[in-house]
Design an enzyme around this catalytic site. Structure first.
Site, short mmCIF file in Angstrom:
data_model
loop_
_atom_site.label_atom_id
_atom_site.label_comp_id
_atom_site.label_asym_id
_atom_site.label_seq_id
_atom_site.Cartn_x
_atom_site.Cartn_y
_atom_site.Cartn_z
N LEU A 156 4.51 -6.32 -5.13
CA LEU A 156 4.68 -5.13 -4.29
C LEU A 156 4.36 -5.58 -2.87
O LEU A 156 3.30 -6.15 -2.63
CB LEU A 156 3.72 -4.00 -4.69
CG LEU A 156 4.06 -3.15 -5.92
CD1 LEU A 156 3.00 -2.06 -6.09
CD2 LEU A 156 5.44 -2.54 -5.82
N ASP A 157 5.27 -5.34 -1.96
CA ASP A 157 5.01 -5.71 -0.57
C ASP A 157 3.75 -5.02 -0.07
O ASP A 157 3.37 -3.95 -0.56
CB ASP A 157 6.19 -5.31 0.32
CG ASP A 157 7.40 -6.20 0.11
OD1 ASP A 157 7.25 -7.28 -0.49
OD2 ASP A 157 8.50 -5.81 0.54
N ARG A 158 3.12 -5.60 0.92
CA ARG A 158 1.83 -5.11 1.40
C ARG A 158 1.90 -3.64 1.82
O ARG A 158 0.96 -2.87 1.57
CB ARG A 158 1.36 -5.98 2.57
CG ARG A 158 -0.03 -5.65 3.07
CD ARG A 158 -0.48 -6.64 4.14
NE ARG A 158 0.37 -6.61 5.31
CZ ARG A 158 0.26 -5.74 6.30
NH1 ARG A 158 -0.68 -4.81 6.25
NH2 ARG A 158 1.08 -5.79 7.34
N VAL A 160 3.91 -1.35 0.70
CA VAL A 160 4.42 -0.50 -0.39
C VAL A 160 3.26 -0.11 -1.29
O VAL A 160 2.35 -0.91 -1.54
CB VAL A 160 5.51 -1.25 -1.18
CG1 VAL A 160 5.98 -0.41 -2.37
CG2 VAL A 160 6.68 -1.60 -0.27
#
Length: 377
Positions: A156-158, A160
């Protein structure tokens, strides 16, 4: 004062954190960064190497660090004129300041013998990377819940938020990854986008090309500039979208990525003409008239913290801010002291309106509650 140097083997602890004004900081600590000389580093002096490759600090700092033994080669103090050879071990002992993150709770959703699921807050990276080590999901879970080791099975992107699945053993993590790589796992996210998203299901099947230098992706269709004669550089990518609700200004959209490219959902939504409503990286300068009101509404919301408040987590840190007055060691050589955060970071970065809600496998389903911004509109 005796300096205690930490390495990756030192686990994060609960008292490593300081909470101020809704921001989670890490107390600065002494840390040994270890790298091995790349071939392109060979032939450079130790000072030139650091000044050229690590531009975050001035050259004078590196000169002082070498002379004082804060930078060593193969465990030895060397002169500033020392010429580096390939594969040599280079240690940089520094006063480490980690970037701050929002002090939102890392909420444990489900704890099983071999699996842990949590709701990842936006702004917190999943695992140690770059300047982040303790201010990560894995670090916080170890410090505050004594949960370790943990093996994240997806990214999960930072910025998100949402469902994050962590295996509690390497073998379980491998099993999950095999299922994901073989296409046996379905992923679902929700996003809040600008404008009225079409009612019918939308399938975006266009290549995604990630530029690591710029930190952003682009879509490619039929070659560059539409010319079929130019080979595509990006990777194949497909995402299905279905509108959940709309108020005429924004829409809540269910997103199902079939592949897993960097920023895939974000850039595919932009391709549809309905970018995530607070995604400054992909918001087009040329918004449609229909979307203009949504963009203005977003810019107003961007000034507040409301977009990050989850309906299941009113008290994010679980800590009082009494420790906000705690002192930490000031290092005379540190280029970030006396500040808590490194230069360029204030921790006041908003999370994206993109949230992972469900992962479904052959014989398992894990879910995460919706954030407040995703309540159907």
């Amino acid at each position: 004062m005796e300096i205690v140097w930490q390495t990756p083997a030192n686990p994060p602890e609960r008292n490593d954190y300081i909470f101020r004004n809704g921001i989670r900081y890490v107390k600065p600590y002494y840390f040994e960064f270890i790298s091995h000389a790349k071939n392109r580093w060979a032939g450079k002096t130790i000072v030139d190497l650091f000044a050229d490759e690590f531009k975050g600090r001035p050259r004078d700092y590196y000169v002082s660090a070498v002379k004082s033994g804060r930078i060593q080669v193969d465990g030895r103090i060397v002169p500033a004129s020392y010429v580096v050879q390939p594969s040599q071990k280079i240690s940089h002992f520094l006063h480490r300041h980690e970037p701050p993150v929002k002090a939102l709770e890392v909420l444990v959703l489900q704890e099983e013998a071999d699996v842990l699921t949590i709701c990842k807050p936006a702004s917190v990276p999943v695992h140690p990377c770059g300047q982040y080590r303790k201010n990560t999901v894995v670090g916080i879970l170890q410090a505050e819940h004594d949960l370790a080791p943990l093996f994240p099975i997806h990214r999960l992107d930072r910025l998100v938020s949402g469902l994050l699945i962590l295996a509690r053993s390497a073998s379980k993590a491998d099993l999950f990854r095999q299922q994901i790589e073989s296409g046996m796992v379905q992923k679902q996210y929700i996003a809040k986008v600008i404008g009225v998203f079409p009612e019918a299901e939308q399938v975006v099947d266009v290549n995604v090309n990630y530029n690591a230098q710029e930190g952003r992706s682009t879509t490619e269709v039929g070659g560059v500039c539409g010319s079929g004669d130019v080979p595509l550089k990006g990777k194949t990518a497909c995402t299905k979208f279905r509108r959940i609700s709309t108020d005429g200004t924004h829409s809540i959209v269910l997103c199902q990525p079939i592949s897993g490219r960097t920023h895939q959902i974000r850039v595919h939504l932009r391709y549809t003409g309905h970018p995530i409503a607070n995604d400054m990286l992909y918001l087009s300068e040329l918004v449609t008239d229909e979307s203009a009101e949504g963009l203005r509404t977003y810019r107003d919301a961007f000034k507040s913290d409301d977009s990050l408040q989850f309906n299941f987590s009113p008290n994010c840190s679980g800590e009082s801010e009494e420790n906000s007055k705690e002192v930490f060691s000031i290092d005379p050589m540190c280029t970030n002291c006396p500040d808590l955060a490194p230069k360029g970071y204030n921790g006041d970065e908003e999370g994206l309106w993109l949230h992972c809600v469900r992962y479904t496998g052959p014989d398992w389903v894990y879910e995460c509650p919706y954030p407040d911004w995703a309540v159907p509109i």
